[in-house]
Design a protein around this motif. Sequence first.
Motif, short mmCIF file in Angstrom:
data_model
loop_
_atom_site.label_atom_id
_atom_site.label_comp_id
_atom_site.label_asym_id
_atom_site.label_seq_id
_atom_site.Cartn_x
_atom_site.Cartn_y
_atom_site.Cartn_z
N ALA A 1 0.74 -1.04 -0.03
CA ALA A 1 0.11 0.13 0.07
C ALA A 1 0.65 1.28 0.05
O ALA A 1 0.60 2.24 -0.79
N GLY A 2 2.05 1.07 0.77
CA GLY A 2 2.93 2.33 0.84
C GLY A 2 3.46 2.69 -0.50
O GLY A 2 3.69 3.82 -0.97
N LEU A 3 3.95 1.36 -1.17
CA LEU A 3 4.64 1.55 -2.36
C LEU A 3 3.73 2.21 -3.55
O LEU A 3 3.92 3.13 -4.33
N VAL A 4 2.48 1.71 -3.36
CA VAL A 4 1.30 2.32 -4.39
C VAL A 4 1.31 3.76 -4.14
O VAL A 4 1.09 4.63 -5.14
N MET A 5 1.10 4.21 -2.90
CA MET A 5 1.05 5.65 -2.71
C MET A 5 2.02 6.42 -3.17
O MET A 5 1.99 7.64 -3.71
N ALA A 6 3.37 5.70 -2.76
CA ALA A 6 4.41 6.43 -3.25
C ALA A 6 4.49 6.81 -4.71
O ALA A 6 5.35 7.66 -5.26
N LEU A 7 4.13 5.51 -5.42
CA LEU A 7 4.55 5.72 -6.85
C LEU A 7 3.36 6.90 -7.64
O LEU A 7 4.06 7.34 -8.50
N VAL A 8 2.42 7.10 -6.91
CA VAL A 8 1.76 8.17 -7.42
C VAL A 8 2.16 9.53 -6.70
O VAL A 8 2.36 10.55 -7.68
N LEU A 9 2.52 9.55 -5.53
CA LEU A 9 2.65 10.95 -5.06
C LEU A 9 4.10 11.40 -5.06
O LEU A 9 4.29 12.52 -5.03
N ALA A 10 5.39 10.37 -5.04
CA ALA A 10 6.54 10.74 -4.56
C ALA A 10 7.05 11.56 -6.09
O ALA A 10 7.74 12.63 -5.71
N PRO A 11 6.77 11.17 -7.21
CA PRO A 11 7.16 11.86 -8.24
C PRO A 11 6.60 13.17 -8.47
O PRO A 11 7.51 14.15 -8.72
N LEU A 12 5.33 13.31 -8.14
CA LEU A 12 4.78 14.70 -8.11
C LEU A 12 5.50 15.52 -7.02
O LEU A 12 5.67 16.62 -7.20
N ALA A 13 5.69 15.06 -5.93
CA ALA A 13 6.22 15.91 -4.73
C ALA A 13 7.45 16.29 -5.05
O ALA A 13 8.17 17.13 -4.70
N ALA A 14 8.60 15.20 -5.54
CA ALA A 14 9.78 15.51 -5.96
C ALA A 14 9.78 16.51 -7.16
O ALA A 14 10.54 17.54 -7.10
N ALA A 15 9.04 16.49 -8.17
CA ALA A 15 8.94 17.62 -9.37
C ALA A 15 8.30 18.94 -8.62
O ALA A 15 9.30 19.90 -8.93
N ALA A 16 7.59 19.16 -7.79
CA ALA A 16 7.37 20.32 -7.02
C ALA A 16 8.56 20.79 -6.30
O ALA A 16 8.69 22.17 -6.40
N ALA A 17 9.20 19.92 -5.42
CA ALA A 17 10.18 20.60 -4.73
C ALA A 17 11.47 20.74 -5.49
O ALA A 17 12.15 21.76 -5.31
N LEU A 18 11.64 19.94 -6.73
CA LEU A 18 12.73 20.65 -7.56
C LEU A 18 12.43 22.17 -8.31
O LEU A 18 13.35 22.90 -8.23
#
Length: 228
Positions: free
Chosen positions: A206-223
């Motif tokens: 479940a954590g992996l599925v959430m991270a696959l969706v949210l982490a790239p978006l969050a990393a892109a915004a942070a960059l």
Amino acid sequence: MANTSSITAACRALLLRDFRLLWRRRGDALNPVLFALLVIALFPFALGPHPDILGRIAPGVIWVALLLAGLLSLDTLFRSDLEDGSLEQLMLAPHPLALLVGCKILVHWASTALPLIAATPLFATLLYLEAGALPVLMYSLLLGTPLLSLIGAVIVALTVGMRRSGMLLALLALPLYVPVLIFGAGSVMAAAQGLPHQGALLLLAAGLVMALVLAPLAAAAALRIALQ
């Protein structure tokens, strides 16, 4: 259709570029992997050839070694792109930045965790892990190590503008890594003792599925924020 093919071509080109750069710097890229190998190999020498002791700590040792290997190479995820200016080019590209960031995270996971996961059966034999617990260990690593890379990418993106962010990166990443470590190693220990272990694996999934969706978006915004 043309837009989809263009995005696919961009991702393929980025993956090929990163793997080629990784091959040119293969000496540096192998350092985290060799570090994990040394950590795992030294435990039998430190504790002695006691199968009961080694088998009991084997899941934690393997998980900690892979976690530290990923953490050691985490700072290089966007650092070289920032130094040569290609990170700005990625942000100006007519493709979703989150998708391009996801490609870079994939390269990081494939270059650090994947070789060690492939060698995990050898590590399990070296540390006298019970044969019945090995499949659970493999499942936990396949679910947990990508999650570590995704979480780490967000933290790297937040600190990419700092020159010396190694210590800060570790301080920010380790508290977020601990739950993954607990569920990953805990599922294997539960399986070795004959206890239910599916719940921990499901939480990792479940954590992996959430991270696959949210982490790239969050990393892109942070960059974008870090480079403004």
